[in-house]
Design a protein around this motif. Structure first.
Motif, PDB file in Angstrom:
ATOM      1  N   GLU A  69      38.465  41.296  48.233  1.00 55.74           N
ATOM      2  CA  GLU A  69      39.657  42.060  48.486  1.00 55.74           C
ATOM      3  C   GLU A  69      39.781  43.285  47.639  1.00 55.74           C
ATOM      4  OE1 GLU A  69      42.780  39.286  47.904  1.00 55.74           O
ATOM      5  OE2 GLU A  69      42.387  37.975  49.719  1.00 55.74           O
TER       6      GLU A  69
ATOM      7  N   THR B 158      36.671  35.884  46.233  1.00 54.99           N
ATOM      8  CA  THR B 158      37.566  36.115  47.162  1.00 54.99           C
ATOM      9  C   THR B 158      38.462  37.362  47.026  1.00 54.99           C
ATOM     10  OG1 THR B 158      37.661  33.872  48.168  1.00 54.99           O
ATOM     11  CG2 THR B 158      39.292  35.467  48.897  1.00 54.99           C
ATOM     12  N   LYS B 159      38.996  37.090  45.627  1.00 53.89           N
ATOM     13  CA  LYS B 159      39.686  38.247  45.061  1.00 53.89           C
ATOM     14  C   LYS B 159      39.083  39.481  44.700  1.00 53.89           C
ATOM     15  CE  LYS B 159      43.680  40.069  43.523  1.00 53.89           C
ATOM     16  NZ  LYS B 159      44.780  40.332  44.448  1.00 53.89           N
TER      17      LYS B 159
ATOM     18  N   ASP C 157      36.707  34.696  40.599  1.00 47.03           N
ATOM     19  CA  ASP C 157      37.419  34.476  42.060  1.00 47.03           C
ATOM     20  C   ASP C 157      36.873  35.689  43.164  1.00 47.03           C
ATOM     21  OD1 ASP C 157      38.829  34.341  44.361  1.00 47.03           O
ATOM     22  OD2 ASP C 157      40.985  34.475  43.238  1.00 47.03           O
TER      23      ASP C 157
END
Length: 218
Positions: A11, A7-8, A5
């Motif tokens: 972050e 996107t994670k 993931d």
């Protein structure tokens, strides 16, 4: 095989690596959170795109650590009305980040075989205000001056002609000195003389042609 993931991962990179290194400028954090770093990494290294390591590039260069890239972006503090010169492409990722922050970015890429891939990666992200040129930074100069200059390779000492790229009151991020104890600095092009602001210690590869001459012991 599990799917990452990304996107994670972005972050977590920002929260666990970038912020703890005192990169707190909201615009910079926004770009680092949104821009897919994996798009500028070789396919075989994409799973490492958000780790705290420098990654090898296809042309033999290195993609700097995310924390160093974050500190570069925060130090130069580029505004939306400003033009930037990026010396060494940083694999295209740093160019893409600056493109999100600046009016225009000119990139000097010393490795001819890297230019096409970097242009393609930028185009894939629809970043149209970054121009990549194959050029030798140790000799390049076209008379244009920029608000900010970012140098992604180290120099033994800052070449005098680098200052000619800066507008009055412009600033330059550059890493200088001898491995393994190099100093990242921000040079302010002030009226009377350049002012050097020390930022942090690091160790990165030299720009082609900017390494110190070898010393000989007799």
């Amino acid at each position: 095989m599990s799917t990452i993931d990304y996107t994670k991962a972005r972050e977590l990179m920002v929260e666990q690596q970038i912020r703890p290194w005192d990169v707190l400028e909201p615009r910079v954090l926004g770009v680092l959170t949104a821009l897919p770093r994996e798009a500028f990494v070789q396919v075989e290294h994409q799973t490492l795109a958000y780790t705290d390591v420098a990654l090898p590039r296809a042309d033999g260069g290195l993609l700097l650590k995310p924390v160093v890239e974050g500190r570069v972006l925060q130090a130069v503090n580029v505004q939306a009305t400003e033009d930037v010169l990026l010396v060494g492409s940083g694999g295209g990722y740093l160019a893409a980040c600056l493109g999100q922050l600046a009016r225009e970015v000119v990139v000097l890429e010393p490795q001819a075989d890297a230019v096409a891939g970097i242009r393609d990666a930028l185009a894939a992200q629809r970043i149209g205000n970054v121009r990549v040129e194959h050029a030798d930074p140790m000799t390049w100069g076209d008379g244009r001056r920029f608000n900010a200059v970012c140098v992604t390779g180290a120099v033994d000492a800052i070449p005098a002609h680098f200052l000619q790229w800066l507008q009055p009151d412009g600033r330059m991020f550059v890493v200088r000195g001898r491995s393994p104890a190099m100093e990242a600095v921000l040079l302010h092009n002030e009226v009377n003389a350049p002012r050097i602001q020390s930022l942090f210690e690091t160790d990165i590869p030299y720009l082609p042609g900017a390494a110190p001459a070898p010393a000989f012991d007799f």
